[in-house]
Design an enzyme around this catalytic site. Structure first.
Site, PDB file in Angstrom:
ATOM      1  N   HIS A 268      10.975   3.529  -9.633  1.00 15.79           N
ATOM      2  CA  HIS A 268      10.742   3.369  -8.198  1.00 15.79           C
ATOM      3  C   HIS A 268      10.177   1.971  -7.886  1.00 15.79           C
ATOM      4  O   HIS A 268      10.734   1.233  -7.070  1.00 15.79           O
ATOM      5  CB  HIS A 268       9.777   4.462  -7.707  1.00 15.79           C
ATOM      6  N   GLU A 269       9.094   1.623  -8.573  1.00 11.97           N
ATOM      7  CA  GLU A 269       8.464   0.327  -8.284  1.00 11.97           C
ATOM      8  C   GLU A 269       9.377  -0.827  -8.701  1.00 11.97           C
ATOM      9  O   GLU A 269       9.410  -1.872  -8.047  1.00 11.97           O
ATOM     10  CB  GLU A 269       7.104   0.215  -8.967  1.00 11.97           C
ATOM     11  N   HIS A 272      11.706  -1.533  -5.889  1.00 15.06           N
ATOM     12  CA  HIS A 272      11.079  -2.441  -4.904  1.00 15.06           C
ATOM     13  C   HIS A 272      11.128  -3.872  -5.422  1.00 15.06           C
ATOM     14  O   HIS A 272      11.421  -4.813  -4.686  1.00 15.06           O
ATOM     15  CB  HIS A 272       9.609  -2.052  -4.690  1.00 15.06           C
ATOM     16  N   GLU A 298      12.109   0.821   0.973  1.00 15.02           N
ATOM     17  CA  GLU A 298      12.052   2.132   0.338  1.00 15.02           C
ATOM     18  C   GLU A 298      13.454   2.591  -0.090  1.00 15.02           C
ATOM     19  O   GLU A 298      13.593   3.310  -1.084  1.00 15.02           O
ATOM     20  CB  GLU A 298      11.410   3.139   1.308  1.00 15.02           C
TER      21      GLU A 298
HETATM   22 ZN    ZN Z   1       8.018   2.983  -2.471  1.00 16.94          ZN
END
Ligand code: ZN
Length: 504
Positions: A268-269, A272, A298
């Protein structure tokens, strides 16, 4: 960008913006250090340092000369499309920074910091009553701030949404969620009631931290995260930060009884971070090198975490590696069982723990509540009851305490109204972008099964990352996918993935 022929005022504006961005990067480093490295006794010192830096930065952002440069450039026919976008977004930032009196900004910051501490305690004690007056005041301040910015009762929430997701409006968000919510609740019910439920007992076995970290790092290196332009550390709340071009950092937390927390969190990170690393750094400081709002941000993290990282093909590639790194922990587990466990669906109380089938529903509830709070249509005292009612209706769960209910998130304690919707909109954007990428490259899943992610990353670089905030999110989406933002690709994605898996 054709700076050679740009008006002098434009060149000067860009110099100023770059200066502001660089100081913002210093703040980023101080904030990263506070969460990752700083000894606890330095909290007060760091608080003063950050406050001092904020004052300097605010002075630069609100400098009258920027206002003069913007006035000079307004409607200037010599600006090309990119330069117009830079001026448009700079004007938006300048107006947001200058329309609220500095005294009020300081007063609000002080109150929010108090409200945060009261909320921490209220959440621990399941004591909504103590927190309620602070929340009430936070709402009042948000109303006051938006009054200064020229809001009416009908545009107030638009303004707050726009702070996090440029161009977002209450009406467009309500339309999107209105088309999504009943169908998603229906899908969730079918999947929860389906015959084939996953076995998950092995997730809670003892998974040592070091190999979790090494495995996670190998995964995010494979999808394209550049460790020469970033690093990965530990923090209580995972985040993506850093100081600017060439320095995009991520953090992770580790649990021995849940390797998915760190592995999916790292994907997830890193999602980003891939976005930040892919922004056009030649335009550093201007909108052209800035992420296009929180929802698009996101969408990038959720796509790598879910559409890629929870896919069957991803795990057919990654499973043998996991077996090798965790022979004891994965003993007696098949690849199919692991894949099913990674996609467990269990409607629960806590948003941040939610699976991808129920996640958006948590967000829709917050959206419906905060728009009523901001309009004063829902008294703060009635918030817990309304929260619990919506959880029952949308997710089918009973909320036993406010700690597990309306006190779970930090956002409202910090006065961040309008932030929540971007989480769900990001999921919808992720599905829509992923569907378009698949249409352009139908063999993406087969590539994932071979550990190849470059085609997808290149597609994202070209269709999303390279454009910064040249356009607003809705236009970016339409240019990348051919359609306006819509929940349909998300609903199609959920149904086509989960129905066969759960035997619906
Ligand atoms: Zn996030």
């Amino acid at each position: 960008m054709t700076t050679a022929t740009a008006p002098a005022a434009y060149t000067e504006l860009v110099d100023r913006l770059r200066d502001i961005a660089d100081l913002g990067g210093v703040m980023g480093l101080l904030g990263w250090d506070e969460q990752v490295m700083m000894p606890p006794k330095a909290a007060e010192t760091r608080g003063r340092q950050l406050a001092g830096m904020s004052t300097i930065l605010h002075g630069k952002r609100t400098d009258k000369h920027i206002g003069e440069l913007l006035a000079n450039l307004a409607g200037n026919p010599n600006l090309d499309t990119e330069q117009q976008a830079v001026v448009r977004e700079a004007k938006r930032d300048y107006e947001r920074a200058t329309k609220v009196p500095p005294g009020l900004v300081a007063e609000v910051a002080k109150h929010r910091s108090e409200a945060y501490h009261v909320w921490t305690k209220a959440r621990a004690d399941n004591d909504f009553k103590t927190f309620a007056p602070y929340l009430e005041k936070n709402i009042g301040y948000s109303r006051q701030i938006t009054d200064h910015r020229g809001a009416t009762e009908d545009t107030r929430y638009d303004m707050l949404l726009d702070d996090f997701d440029p161009g977002a409006t209450e009406a467009a968000t309500a339309e999107l969620f209105g088309a999504l919510r009943p169908k998603q609740t229906e899908l969730l019910k079918k999947i929860v009631g389906a015959p084939k439920q996953p076995r998950v007992d092995f997730i809670a076995r003892n998974w040592p931290i070091d190999p979790q970290r090494d495995f996670g790092r190998a995964l995010i290196t494979s999808i394209g995260y550049d460790f020469d332009g970033g690093r990965q550390d530990i923090s209580i709340h995972p985040f993506c930060g850093g100081t600017g071009p060439g320095d995009v950092r991520i953090t992770t937390r580790f649990r021995e009884d849940d390797p998915l927390d760190s592995l999916m969190g790292m994907l997830h990170e890193a999602g980003h971070a891939l976005y930040e690393q892919g922004l056009p750094h030649a335009h550093h400081g201007t909108a052209l090198s800035e992420a296009c709002g929180m929802a698009v941000h996101e969408s990038q993290s959720r796509m790598w975490e879910n559409n890629v990282g929870r896919s069957r093909e991803f795990w057919s590639w990654a499973w043998p590696q996991l077996r090798e790194r965790f022979p004891a922990q994965s003993e007696g587990v098949s690849e199919a069982e692991w894949y099913h466990a990674v996609n467990e669906v269990k409607p629960g109380l806590i948003r941040v723990d939610a699976d991808e089938v129920s996640y958006n529903l948590h967000v829709v509830i917050r959206f419906e509540i905060e728009r009523m709070l901001l309009r004063k249509q829902l008294p703060v005292a009635d918030l817990p009851a309304e929260w619990n009612r919506l959880y029952k209706e949308y997710l089918g769960v009973d909320v036993p305490t406010d700690t597990l209910g309306c006190l779970q998130d930090v956002h409202w304690a910090g006065g961040m109204f309008g932030y929540f919707p971007s989480y769900a909109v990001g999921n919808l954007y992720a599905a829509q972008l992923f569907e378009a990428a698949l249409k352009a490259h139908p063999d993406l899943p087969q590539q994932f099964a071979r550990g190849e992610f470059k085609t997808l990353l290149t597609w994202l670089r070209e269709n999303v990352h390279a454009h910064g905030t040249l356009w607003r999110p809705a236009e970016l989406l339409e240019r990348a996918t051919g359609t306006k933002p819509t929940p349909e690709p998300f609903l199609r994605y959920i149904e086509s993935k989960y129905f066969p898996l759960f035997g619906v």
